[in-house]
Motif scaffolding. Structure first.
Motif, PDB file in Angstrom:
ATOM      1  N   LEU A  58       0.816  -1.214   0.000  1.00 25.92           N
ATOM      2  CA  LEU A  58       0.000   0.000   0.000  1.00 25.92           C
ATOM      3  C   LEU A  58       0.851   1.265   0.000  1.00 25.92           C
ATOM      4  CD1 LEU A  58      -2.848  -0.971   2.498  1.00 25.92           C
ATOM      5  CD2 LEU A  58      -2.930  -0.910   0.002  1.00 25.92           C
ATOM      6  N   ARG A  59       2.047   1.191   0.570  1.00 23.95           N
ATOM      7  CA  ARG A  59       2.925   2.363   0.584  1.00 23.95           C
ATOM      8  C   ARG A  59       3.316   2.804  -0.823  1.00 23.95           C
ATOM      9  NH1 ARG A  59       5.256  -0.074   5.485  1.00 23.95           N
ATOM     10  NH2 ARG A  59       4.899   1.359   7.230  1.00 23.95           N
ATOM     11  N   LEU A  60       3.227   1.896  -1.773  1.00 21.67           N
ATOM     12  CA  LEU A  60       3.630   2.206  -3.146  1.00 21.67           C
ATOM     13  C   LEU A  60       2.528   2.894  -3.940  1.00 21.67           C
ATOM     14  CD1 LEU A  60       5.507  -1.115  -3.999  1.00 21.67           C
ATOM     15  CD2 LEU A  60       6.481   1.055  -3.236  1.00 21.67           C
ATOM     16  N   ASP A  61       1.336   3.000  -3.367  1.00 27.41           N
ATOM     17  CA  ASP A  61       0.228   3.681  -4.045  1.00 27.41           C
ATOM     18  C   ASP A  61       0.177   5.140  -3.619  1.00 27.41           C
ATOM     19  OD1 ASP A  61      -0.410   1.329  -5.221  1.00 27.41           O
ATOM     20  OD2 ASP A  61      -2.058   0.834  -3.860  1.00 27.41           O
ATOM     21  N   ALA A  62      -0.080   6.026  -4.552  1.00 24.75           N
ATOM     22  CA  ALA A  62      -0.088   7.459  -4.265  1.00 24.75           C
ATOM     23  C   ALA A  62      -1.320   7.903  -3.494  1.00 24.75           C
ATOM     24  CB  ALA A  62       0.014   8.255  -5.569  1.00 24.75           C
ATOM     25  N   ASP A  63      -2.353   7.085  -3.446  1.00 23.41           N
ATOM     26  CA  ASP A  63      -3.607   7.507  -2.815  1.00 23.41           C
ATOM     27  C   ASP A  63      -3.956   6.679  -1.581  1.00 23.41           C
ATOM     28  OD1 ASP A  63      -4.120   5.169  -4.095  1.00 23.41           O
ATOM     29  OD2 ASP A  63      -5.830   5.888  -5.260  1.00 23.41           O
ATOM     30  N   THR A  64      -2.956   6.064  -0.946  1.00 23.66           N
ATOM     31  CA  THR A  64      -3.198   5.306   0.276  1.00 23.66           C
ATOM     32  C   THR A  64      -2.441   5.934   1.440  1.00 23.66           C
ATOM     33  OG1 THR A  64      -1.358   3.803  -0.241  1.00 23.66           O
ATOM     34  CG2 THR A  64      -3.583   3.128  -0.917  1.00 23.66           C
ATOM     35  N   LYS A  65      -2.940   5.682   2.637  1.00 24.66           N
ATOM     36  CA  LYS A  65      -2.296   6.218   3.844  1.00 24.66           C
ATOM     37  C   LYS A  65      -1.965   5.063   4.774  1.00 24.66           C
ATOM     38  CE  LYS A  65      -4.572   7.790   7.280  1.00 24.66           C
ATOM     39  NZ  LYS A  65      -5.433   8.513   8.229  1.00 24.66           N
ATOM     40  N   VAL A  66      -0.676   4.863   5.001  1.00 31.85           N
ATOM     41  CA  VAL A  66      -0.218   3.819   5.909  1.00 31.85           C
ATOM     42  C   VAL A  66       0.461   4.443   7.120  1.00 31.85           C
ATOM     43  CG1 VAL A  66       1.288   1.819   6.181  1.00 31.85           C
ATOM     44  CG2 VAL A  66       0.046   2.149   4.038  1.00 31.85           C
ATOM     45  N   ASP A  67       1.358   5.385   6.879  1.00 30.58           N
ATOM     46  CA  ASP A  67       2.120   6.027   7.955  1.00 30.58           C
ATOM     47  C   ASP A  67       1.473   7.348   8.358  1.00 30.58           C
ATOM     48  OD1 ASP A  67       4.221   3.990   7.845  1.00 30.58           O
ATOM     49  OD2 ASP A  67       4.721   4.904   5.912  1.00 30.58           O
ATOM     50  N   LYS A  68       1.904   7.843   9.500  1.00 32.10           N
ATOM     51  CA  LYS A  68       1.365   9.104  10.020  1.00 32.10           C
ATOM     52  C   LYS A  68       1.725  10.258   9.089  1.00 32.10           C
ATOM     53  CE  LYS A  68       1.375  12.032  14.145  1.00 32.10           C
ATOM     54  NZ  LYS A  68       1.938  12.220  15.515  1.00 32.10           N
ATOM     55  N   LEU A  69       0.758  11.123   8.848  1.00 35.72           N
ATOM     56  CA  LEU A  69       0.986  12.264   7.973  1.00 35.72           C
ATOM     57  C   LEU A  69       1.534  13.448   8.756  1.00 35.72           C
ATOM     58  CD1 LEU A  69      -2.349  12.193   5.921  1.00 35.72           C
ATOM     59  CD2 LEU A  69      -0.138  11.255   5.242  1.00 35.72           C
ATOM     60  N   PRO A  70       2.402  14.252   8.148  1.00 36.91           N
ATOM     61  CA  PRO A  70       2.860  15.475   8.813  1.00 36.91           C
ATOM     62  C   PRO A  70       1.692  16.444   9.015  1.00 36.91           C
ATOM     63  CG  PRO A  70       4.251  14.934   6.916  1.00 36.91           C
ATOM     64  CD  PRO A  70       3.043  14.058   6.834  1.00 36.91           C
ATOM     65  N   LYS A  71       1.769  17.224  10.043  1.00 41.16           N
ATOM     66  CA  LYS A  71       0.746  18.230  10.275  1.00 41.16           C
ATOM     67  C   LYS A  71       0.750  19.233   9.129  1.00 41.16           C
ATOM     68  CE  LYS A  71      -0.853  21.618  13.688  1.00 41.16           C
ATOM     69  NZ  LYS A  71      -0.553  22.263  14.991  1.00 41.16           N
ATOM     70  N   PRO A  84      -8.275  -1.188   0.234  1.00 33.32           N
ATOM     71  CA  PRO A  84      -7.964  -0.126   1.194  1.00 33.32           C
ATOM     72  C   PRO A  84      -8.769   1.136   0.913  1.00 33.32           C
ATOM     73  CG  PRO A  84      -6.375  -0.080  -0.550  1.00 33.32           C
ATOM     74  CD  PRO A  84      -7.310  -1.221  -0.891  1.00 33.32           C
ATOM     75  N   LYS A  85      -8.768   2.020   1.906  1.00 35.42           N
ATOM     76  CA  LYS A  85      -9.368   3.329   1.699  1.00 35.42           C
ATOM     77  C   LYS A  85      -8.440   4.161   0.824  1.00 35.42           C
ATOM     78  CE  LYS A  85     -11.682   3.287   6.195  1.00 35.42           C
ATOM     79  NZ  LYS A  85     -11.801   3.951   7.518  1.00 35.42           N
ATOM     80  N   ARG A  86      -9.033   4.934  -0.074  1.00 38.74           N
ATOM     81  CA  ARG A  86      -8.272   5.789  -0.984  1.00 38.74           C
ATOM     82  C   ARG A  86      -8.478   7.247  -0.601  1.00 38.74           C
ATOM     83  NH1 ARG A  86      -4.687   2.523  -3.824  1.00 38.74           N
ATOM     84  NH2 ARG A  86      -5.706   0.499  -4.147  1.00 38.74           N
ATOM     85  N   TYR A  87      -7.393   8.037  -0.759  1.00 35.74           N
ATOM     86  CA  TYR A  87      -7.453   9.439  -0.344  1.00 35.74           C
ATOM     87  C   TYR A  87      -6.851  10.357  -1.405  1.00 35.74           C
ATOM     88  CZ  TYR A  87      -8.104   7.387   4.319  1.00 35.74           C
ATOM     89  OH  TYR A  87      -8.559   6.654   5.388  1.00 35.74           O
ATOM     90  N   LYS A  88      -7.315  11.592  -1.371  1.00 37.23           N
ATOM     91  CA  LYS A  88      -6.648  12.659  -2.110  1.00 37.23           C
ATOM     92  C   LYS A  88      -5.958  13.535  -1.075  1.00 37.23           C
ATOM     93  CE  LYS A  88      -7.269  16.580  -5.231  1.00 37.23           C
ATOM     94  NZ  LYS A  88      -8.226  17.404  -6.015  1.00 37.23           N
ATOM     95  N   PHE A  89      -4.689  13.839  -1.307  1.00 37.71           N
ATOM     96  CA  PHE A  89      -3.900  14.600  -0.344  1.00 37.71           C
ATOM     97  C   PHE A  89      -3.689  16.028  -0.849  1.00 37.71           C
ATOM     98  CE2 PHE A  89      -2.519  10.149   0.100  1.00 37.71           C
ATOM     99  CZ  PHE A  89      -2.872   9.933   1.416  1.00 37.71           C
ATOM    100  N   THR A  90      -3.887  16.987   0.045  1.00 38.98           N
ATOM    101  CA  THR A  90      -3.681  18.401  -0.277  1.00 38.98           C
ATOM    102  C   THR A  90      -2.978  19.071   0.896  1.00 38.98           C
ATOM    103  OG1 THR A  90      -5.892  18.927   0.582  1.00 38.98           O
ATOM    104  CG2 THR A  90      -5.698  18.562  -1.803  1.00 38.98           C
TER     105      THR A  90
END
Length: 232
Positions: A58-71, A84-90
């Protein structure tokens, strides 16, 4: 094999399952219990392997979240995606401005403590981790890992010697962030050089501090000896 549960009785010798009761004082029952726990431990290892392996995928996908995101990185779930759940990151607009300003301030030679305080960090360690993150140039990455904990015989305690290159590094571009990163790659790389310089200075200051503290303790010990010596 049915699951076992511990019976909290006065003797604490009995372990029961949904079908029968086992007495740990009886050798045959102990063997059955050991066999059941061995199977459970084996299944636990298999489950852990599957979970860790899936996270690596999952870490290899651009739209997945495995690790903690920076604030400052905002996740928006895409539809009703599951497993898995898919996300858009902004980027959070306000946080983006603060982060971009922090990079410029580091490059201008401002104190890391002051920058950390303005960004709401209790120490410069949090600031360092934020500025080292590649999210601000549009990448989801995992490049380093913590060193294996080792026992220090001289100091009689465990020691973790900082971080090292990960055996399986990843760097995944996030398309919309790559197109409009919070800071330029040139600025990000220049700040990494500055952070490395600050690390050396920090180690030198910490070593000097320990020397000064040691001097104070030796002085105190000497004064105690003077007070305990008759006639002084």
């Amino acid at each position: 094999m049915v699951p076992f549960k511990e019976m909290l009785g006065s003797t604490r010798k009995l372990i029961w399952s949904e079908e029968s009761v086992y007495d740990i004082a009886i050798s045959d029952d102990r063997a059955r219990i050991f066999t059941a726990f061995s199977h459970a431990e084996h299944e636990r290892h298999i489950l852990k392997f599957r979970t860790v392996a899936q996270k690596e995928v999952l870490r290899l996908d651009a739209d997945t979240k495995v690790d903690k995101l920076p604030k400052g990185i905002v996740e928006t779930r895409i539809g009703k995606s599951v497993k898995p759940k898919r996300y858009k990151f902004t980027y959070d607009p306000d946080r983006r401005k603060l982060i971009a300003s922090a990079y410029r301030r580091v490059l201008n030679g401002e104190q890391l403590n002051d920058i950390a305080e303005d960004l709401g960090y209790k120490s410069i360690n949090g600031l360092r981790e934020t500025l080292r993150s590649e999210w601000w140039i549009g990448y989801k990455s995992r490049l380093k890992t913590t060193n294996t904990r080792e026992w220090n015989t001289e100091k009689q305690k465990y020691f973790v010697g900082g971080r090292k290159a990960h055996d399986n590094p990843i760097r995944v571009p996030i398309p919309n962030l790559i197109e409009d990163p919070a800071v330029s790659v040139e600025l990000w790389e220049a700040v990494q050089v500055k952070l490395a310089e600050h690390t050396r200075h920090f180690v030198q200051r910490r070593t000097l501090s320990k020397a000064l503290l040691g001097t104070g303790l030796l002085y105190c010990a000497a004064r105690v000896n003077d007070f305990e010596t008759p006639g002084k």
